[in-house]
Each structure stands twice: as C-alpha cells, then as structure tokens.
Design an enzyme around this catalytic site. Structure first.
Site, PDB file in Angstrom:
ATOM      1  N   LYS A  20     -32.291  57.757 -29.707  1.00  0.00           N
ATOM      2  CA  LYS A  20     -33.473  58.533 -28.808  1.00  0.00           C
ATOM      3  C   LYS A  20     -34.397  59.383 -29.485  1.00  0.00           C
ATOM      4  O   LYS A  20     -35.483  59.513 -29.136  1.00  0.00           O
ATOM      5  CB  LYS A  20     -32.895  59.306 -27.781  1.00  0.00           C
ATOM      6  CG  LYS A  20     -32.057  58.375 -26.817  1.00  0.00           C
ATOM      7  CD  LYS A  20     -32.957  57.750 -25.577  1.00  0.00           C
ATOM      8  CE  LYS A  20     -32.109  57.283 -24.623  1.00  0.00           C
ATOM      9  NZ  LYS A  20     -33.259  56.735 -23.586  1.00  0.00           N
ATOM     10  N   ASP A  70     -29.298  61.659 -19.033  1.00  0.00           N
ATOM     11  CA  ASP A  70     -27.967  61.334 -18.968  1.00  0.00           C
ATOM     12  C   ASP A  70     -27.058  61.993 -20.434  1.00  0.00           C
ATOM     13  O   ASP A  70     -26.027  61.770 -20.157  1.00  0.00           O
ATOM     14  CB  ASP A  70     -27.695  60.107 -18.695  1.00  0.00           C
ATOM     15  CG  ASP A  70     -28.061  59.765 -17.139  1.00  0.00           C
ATOM     16  OD1 ASP A  70     -27.365  60.328 -16.338  1.00  0.00           O
ATOM     17  OD2 ASP A  70     -28.517  58.670 -16.966  1.00  0.00           O
TER      18      ASP A  70
END
Length: 365
Positions: free
Chosen positions: A80, A107
C-alpha cells in the site's frame, strides 16, 4: 458452498478501443514512468523480490509460478505504501511548506501506509477503521503515531464518515477508492500501484500467460491491469480477479451487470479484501478486460499461507498474510483438486502456463 467459484466474464472485450481512445474510455492517469521514477527516488525504495516457485510449478505441471513478495515493501509489510507515497507527493508539492493532517479509512494496510508516510514527512494522520477491526492492525497503525478511531460501522460506511470528518475539519482525505466528486487522489493511488507490476515484469524472463489479482474495492487490481493494458498494447495475459466469497462486490456486480453493494457486517480472514463496494473508477476496466472473476472461501487463503510457509523442496519461504496468500492457495487448489478440473480447462491453465501472483501483504503474526 464451494470453496471456489469462478465466473467467466461475458463482458470481456479485446481490442475494443484504439490507443488514442483509452483515456476517454477509462479516465485513469497514464504517467507510469513518472510514478516509477518517483518511487526510485525515495530513500526507502528497493525492488521487492519476485520468487520463482520452480518446485511447485513442476509439481503442478505448469511452466512457471512467480510470486511478487510485497511483505518487503518499505518496511511496512504490504504494497500500500506505493499508492500512498505517490498520492501524498502530488498533494504536498502543491504547497510544500504546509502542515497537513491526512484522514482515511482502512481495514489495515492502507491506513498503516498513510500513517507511515505522513509520519516520515512530518505530518499527522487520523485513521478510521470499521467495526470488528483487529487489535493487532490498530496497533500497527498507532506505531506510526497516527490517531486511530474504530467505528461501529462497516468499511464502506466508515469511508463515507471519514470523508465527511475530513471535510468538516478542513483536513486532507486520502482514500484508495473513489467517491462522487472525489477521484484525483484515489486515481493517483491506483497509479502508484503500477510500480509493483513494472518491477515484476522487469524481473521476469518471459511474458506471463496468467495474472491473478486480489480485489477489495479493486484499486490494486485496476492499477496492475491498467499498466498491463498499456505495456502489452492490448495483448493482455489471462486476467483473473480474486475476492473473498463473503464480500465479493465485483463478482456480484459482474454477474448482475450492475454495481452491487454488499451491506451488513461481513467477516473474512482476508481483512484487506473486506470491502463491499467497488471503486467505480477502476470497475469498468476490470469489467471489460478481465477474463474471469473468482470467489474464494477463507480456507483457500489459509492453504496459500501454509504453502508459503512450507514450500515444496527448494522453493523459498514467503511471508504471506491473509490477503496476500489467496492467489497461491487458489492456484494449488484448482490444479490439485479433481473437483475443479473443468475450471482448470476454462482458465486455460496447462503445461505452458506462466502464472504471476502478488503476495500483497506479509503475515502480522
């Protein structure tokens, strides 16, 4: 219920658009070289490993199985940071002297990446997480001095709440999925993911015949597919998009030929894929250029995690987490379970197949 379900894509279209029409058809940025150059300029940057699972490929009777290991990325255990770092760079360069507070919903991995990058650049981060978020994921974000707030809402409602919170306090909302009138930052995040596949293709000695991509909202899958689409001039490999069976919003949207929202509070071990609404900016690309959509039960990713930790013979050990291992588990199950023989044929997997997988996160232990 079957542990794996595959939907062959009836909407799949090859060579529908001339290159000059791409940006009009799929309004996503294409400055891949700029993104790659930016990542290479970062002091934290290093290519992550591409593991060649020769022994597993031999056992499964395919030519190659490659796994891109994103547990090594930037020291934050997941891919990410690629999207976040490029998106923040595009924000900050407009006013380098400002002090920013960035807000997001996650999340786990996206929020950790945002907290990491904001902290390393001297800025603040406030991260909202949905109901049921694991304590270990909260603490992993807090380790980068971010404020974490766990809501009593599901992921998609928490995204909307975080957006309103940022707007109310005049903070910067940095989310990896688009919302109405909010596309520039998520598009830059999607573009940031292209570095991952750019590296992988540099590390391979042959073109992949098959690429399987995990999807929550579909931003990573869209970013990788977008790069492949340009790189191979429409001569794409076979593309499969994998979701958790519990929250397969893209699969259901393709099947019903309309955007579907998975409501309620679904649970899956694959926390990074626990998203009930697809990114509407990447969905049209996935709909037209993916060959199939796949739903996997949690036991498939557990199978992949086990294989990554206990490889065949001389294959390397891979630190693959719940959302990272599902592709590996899927491939082994499809190619060893006689119940899926017809699916193997539909997926066109044979002794000449060169399969590329992405282990998008490591295990947090």
């Amino acid at each position: 219920m079957a542990t794996i379900e595959v939907l062959m894509n009836q909407h799949h279209q090859d060579n529908q658009h001339k290159r000059k029409d791409l940006e009009a058809t799929y309004p996503l940025p294409t400055n891949f070289d700029q993104v790659y150059a930016f990542h290479q300029s970062m002091k934290e940057y290093a290519q992550t490993s591409l593991h060649d699972l020769k022994c597993l490929a031999h056992q499964l009777k395919v030519q190659k199985i490659y796994v891109k290991d994103e547990s090594q990325r930037f020291g934050i255990n997941a891919f990410k940071g690629l999207g976040v770092s490029f998106a923040l760079n595009e924000i900050i360069k407009k006013n380098p002297q400002a002090h920013y507070t960035f807000v997001s919903c996650t999340d786990g991995n996206h929020g950790k990446a945002l907290a990491w990058r904001a902290n390393s650049l001297g800025h603040k981060a406030i991260i909202f997480m949905p109901k049921g978020s694991e304590t270990r994921r909260v603490k992993a974000i807090e380790a980068f001095h971010a404020k974490v707030i766990v809501t009593d809402m599901n992921y998609d409602d928490t995204v909307r709440y975080a957006s309103e919170y940022a707007k109310k306090h005049s903070y910067y909302f940095v989310q990896d999925t688009a919302l109405p009138h909010y596309t520039e930052i998520p598009n830059n995040i999607v573009l940031g993911y292209s570095t991952m596949v750019c590296e992988a293709l540099e590390q391979m000695s042959e073109k992949p015949t098959h690429v399987f991509l995990q999807a929550g909202v579909g931003s990573m899958a869209g970013g990788v597919l977008w790069y492949l689409y340009h790189h191979y001039d429409d001569q794409l490999p076979f593309i499969g998009v994998i979701e958790s069976s519990q929250v397969a919003c893209i699969y259901e949207s393709i099947q019903q030929d309309k955007m579907i929202s998975i409501g309620g509070e679904p649970y899956t071990l694959m926390a990074g894929l626990n998203c009930g609404e697809a990114n509407f900016m990447t969905f049209p690309l996935l709909k037209e250029k993916s060959n199939c959509f796949i739903k996997c039960q949690d036991e498939i990713t557990l199978k992949g995690m086990s294989r990554s930790q206990h490889p065949i013979q001389k294959d390397p050990v891979i630190n693959s987490g719940e959302s990272g291992a599902v592709g590996l588990g899927f491939i082994e199950e499809i190619l060893t379970n006689p119940a899926y023989h017809s699916l193997k044929i539909s997926l066109k997997i044979d002794e000449d197949s060169v399969i590329l997988l992405f282990s998008t996160e490591g295990n947090l232990y």
